[in-house]
Design a protein around this motif. Sequence first.
Motif, PDB file in Angstrom:
ATOM      1  N   SER A   1       0.805  -1.226   0.000  1.00 38.69           N
ATOM      2  CA  SER A   1       0.000   0.000   0.000  1.00 38.69           C
ATOM      3  C   SER A   1       0.840   1.279   0.000  1.00 38.69           C
ATOM      4  O   SER A   1       0.296   2.372  -0.211  1.00 38.69           O
ATOM      5  CB  SER A   1      -0.955   0.012   1.190  1.00 38.69           C
ATOM      6  OG  SER A   1      -0.240   0.038   2.409  1.00 38.69           O
ATOM      7  N   VAL A   2       2.163   1.164   0.197  1.00 43.83           N
ATOM      8  CA  VAL A   2       3.011   2.358   0.191  1.00 43.83           C
ATOM      9  C   VAL A   2       3.943   2.401  -1.019  1.00 43.83           C
ATOM     10  O   VAL A   2       4.652   3.395  -1.213  1.00 43.83           O
ATOM     11  CB  VAL A   2       3.835   2.507   1.487  1.00 43.83           C
ATOM     12  CG1 VAL A   2       2.932   2.399   2.710  1.00 43.83           C
ATOM     13  CG2 VAL A   2       4.969   1.496   1.560  1.00 43.83           C
ATOM     14  N   LYS A   3       3.955   1.342  -1.809  1.00 43.49           N
ATOM     15  CA  LYS A   3       4.821   1.316  -2.989  1.00 43.49           C
ATOM     16  C   LYS A   3       4.489   2.476  -3.920  1.00 43.49           C
ATOM     17  O   LYS A   3       3.328   2.760  -4.193  1.00 43.49           O
ATOM     18  CB  LYS A   3       4.651  -0.010  -3.730  1.00 43.49           C
ATOM     19  CG  LYS A   3       5.302  -1.189  -3.036  1.00 43.49           C
ATOM     20  CD  LYS A   3       5.096  -2.485  -3.823  1.00 43.49           C
ATOM     21  CE  LYS A   3       5.739  -3.663  -3.130  1.00 43.49           C
ATOM     22  NZ  LYS A   3       5.482  -4.933  -3.837  1.00 43.49           N
ATOM     23  N   GLY A   4       5.548   3.135  -4.384  1.00 42.21           N
ATOM     24  CA  GLY A   4       5.359   4.279  -5.265  1.00 42.21           C
ATOM     25  C   GLY A   4       5.140   5.582  -4.527  1.00 42.21           C
ATOM     26  O   GLY A   4       5.181   6.655  -5.141  1.00 42.21           O
ATOM     27  N   ARG A   5       4.907   5.501  -3.223  1.00 37.76           N
ATOM     28  CA  ARG A   5       4.702   6.726  -2.428  1.00 37.76           C
ATOM     29  C   ARG A   5       5.817   6.931  -1.400  1.00 37.76           C
ATOM     30  O   ARG A   5       6.191   8.065  -1.115  1.00 37.76           O
ATOM     31  CB  ARG A   5       3.357   6.669  -1.694  1.00 37.76           C
ATOM     32  CG  ARG A   5       2.154   6.536  -2.619  1.00 37.76           C
ATOM     33  CD  ARG A   5       0.840   6.698  -1.839  1.00 37.76           C
ATOM     34  NE  ARG A   5       0.653   5.651  -0.832  1.00 37.76           N
ATOM     35  CZ  ARG A   5       0.481   5.873   0.465  1.00 37.76           C
ATOM     36  NH1 ARG A   5       0.487   7.118   0.935  1.00 37.76           N
ATOM     37  NH2 ARG A   5       0.286   4.859   1.312  1.00 37.76           N
ATOM     38  N   PHE A   6       6.311   5.835  -0.833  1.00 33.25           N
ATOM     39  CA  PHE A   6       7.353   5.915   0.192  1.00 33.25           C
ATOM     40  C   PHE A   6       8.687   5.450  -0.400  1.00 33.25           C
ATOM     41  O   PHE A   6       8.725   4.521  -1.226  1.00 33.25           O
ATOM     42  CB  PHE A   6       7.016   5.015   1.372  1.00 33.25           C
ATOM     43  CG  PHE A   6       5.836   5.461   2.201  1.00 33.25           C
ATOM     44  CD1 PHE A   6       5.001   6.499   1.805  1.00 33.25           C
ATOM     45  CD2 PHE A   6       5.571   4.836   3.415  1.00 33.25           C
ATOM     46  CE1 PHE A   6       3.923   6.887   2.581  1.00 33.25           C
ATOM     47  CE2 PHE A   6       4.506   5.213   4.208  1.00 33.25           C
ATOM     48  CZ  PHE A   6       3.671   6.244   3.787  1.00 33.25           C
ATOM     49  N   THR A   7       9.766   6.070   0.071  1.00 32.75           N
ATOM     50  CA  THR A   7      11.104   5.668  -0.350  1.00 32.75           C
ATOM     51  C   THR A   7      12.004   5.574   0.866  1.00 32.75           C
ATOM     52  O   THR A   7      12.102   6.529   1.647  1.00 32.75           O
ATOM     53  CB  THR A   7      11.706   6.671  -1.339  1.00 32.75           C
ATOM     54  OG1 THR A   7      10.844   6.806  -2.473  1.00 32.75           O
ATOM     55  CG2 THR A   7      13.078   6.197  -1.812  1.00 32.75           C
ATOM     56  N   ILE A   8      12.658   4.429   1.016  1.00 32.65           N
ATOM     57  CA  ILE A   8      13.579   4.234   2.129  1.00 32.65           C
ATOM     58  C   ILE A   8      15.015   4.368   1.625  1.00 32.65           C
ATOM     59  O   ILE A   8      15.325   3.993   0.492  1.00 32.65           O
ATOM     60  CB  ILE A   8      13.357   2.860   2.804  1.00 32.65           C
ATOM     61  CG1 ILE A   8      14.081   2.789   4.143  1.00 32.65           C
ATOM     62  CG2 ILE A   8      13.755   1.708   1.868  1.00 32.65           C
ATOM     63  CD1 ILE A   8      13.689   1.577   4.993  1.00 32.65           C
ATOM     64  N   SER A   9      15.870   4.926   2.480  1.00 35.15           N
ATOM     65  CA  SER A   9      17.279   5.072   2.121  1.00 35.15           C
ATOM     66  C   SER A   9      18.116   5.020   3.385  1.00 35.15           C
ATOM     67  O   SER A   9      17.601   5.196   4.491  1.00 35.15           O
ATOM     68  CB  SER A   9      17.515   6.388   1.374  1.00 35.15           C
ATOM     69  OG  SER A   9      17.142   7.495   2.176  1.00 35.15           O
ATOM     70  N   PHE A  10      19.416   4.749   3.189  1.00 33.47           N
ATOM     71  CA  PHE A  10      20.314   4.654   4.335  1.00 33.47           C
ATOM     72  C   PHE A  10      21.582   5.423   4.057  1.00 33.47           C
ATOM     73  O   PHE A  10      22.178   5.276   2.979  1.00 33.47           O
ATOM     74  CB  PHE A  10      20.632   3.184   4.642  1.00 33.47           C
ATOM     75  CG  PHE A  10      21.405   3.002   5.918  1.00 33.47           C
ATOM     76  CD1 PHE A  10      22.777   2.844   5.895  1.00 33.47           C
ATOM     77  CD2 PHE A  10      20.750   2.997   7.130  1.00 33.47           C
ATOM     78  CE1 PHE A  10      23.486   2.684   7.076  1.00 33.47           C
ATOM     79  CE2 PHE A  10      21.445   2.842   8.318  1.00 33.47           C
ATOM     80  CZ  PHE A  10      22.820   2.687   8.292  1.00 33.47           C
ATOM     81  N   ASP A  11      21.995   6.237   5.030  1.00 31.92           N
ATOM     82  CA  ASP A  11      23.237   7.002   4.948  1.00 31.92           C
ATOM     83  C   ASP A  11      24.266   6.322   5.828  1.00 31.92           C
ATOM     84  O   ASP A  11      24.191   6.392   7.056  1.00 31.92           O
ATOM     85  CB  ASP A  11      22.978   8.443   5.397  1.00 31.92           C
ATOM     86  CG  ASP A  11      24.200   9.337   5.213  1.00 31.92           C
ATOM     87  OD1 ASP A  11      25.341   8.842   5.332  1.00 31.92           O
ATOM     88  OD2 ASP A  11      24.019  10.534   4.975  1.00 31.92           O
ATOM     89  N   ASN A  12      25.232   5.647   5.207  1.00 32.81           N
ATOM     90  CA  ASN A  12      26.231   4.903   5.972  1.00 32.81           C
ATOM     91  C   ASN A  12      27.094   5.809   6.847  1.00 32.81           C
ATOM     92  O   ASN A  12      27.471   5.430   7.951  1.00 32.81           O
ATOM     93  CB  ASN A  12      27.131   4.118   5.017  1.00 32.81           C
ATOM     94  CG  ASN A  12      26.472   2.853   4.524  1.00 32.81           C
ATOM     95  OD1 ASN A  12      26.169   1.948   5.296  1.00 32.81           O
ATOM     96  ND2 ASN A  12      26.231   2.786   3.240  1.00 32.81           N
TER      97      ASN A  12
END
Length: 122
Positions: free
Chosen positions: A62-73
Amino acid sequence: VQLQASGGGLVQPGGSLKLSCAASRATLDYDAIGWFRQAPGKEREGVSCIRRSDGNTLYLDSVKGRFTISFDNAKNTVYLQMNSLKPNDTAIYYCTARGGGCRWNRHLYPYWGEGTQVTVSS
């Protein structure tokens, strides 16, 4: 591993928020890090997860295309950019982490941060 989440708030439908979660240290104690949420009267559900070792991501349908996850090492921080928010995205969002890959089973996650409230309402 201690997790400190921030970035929640009140937003109108269609608006955006960006959640952040800083991990206390750069260790091998965890590989997968992400977000669950819990709305009043509902089960806690997985929203998104990212695996540090290979960058693989997982999203709730239900969040695909709306939410984006990312990680800053460099900052040991995971972000969740939430766009086109809907009222049913309203929940407390929890940051969580585990060794190994991303999983939807919340019982597999030993590390949890305090939640941050996201409210989508006009």
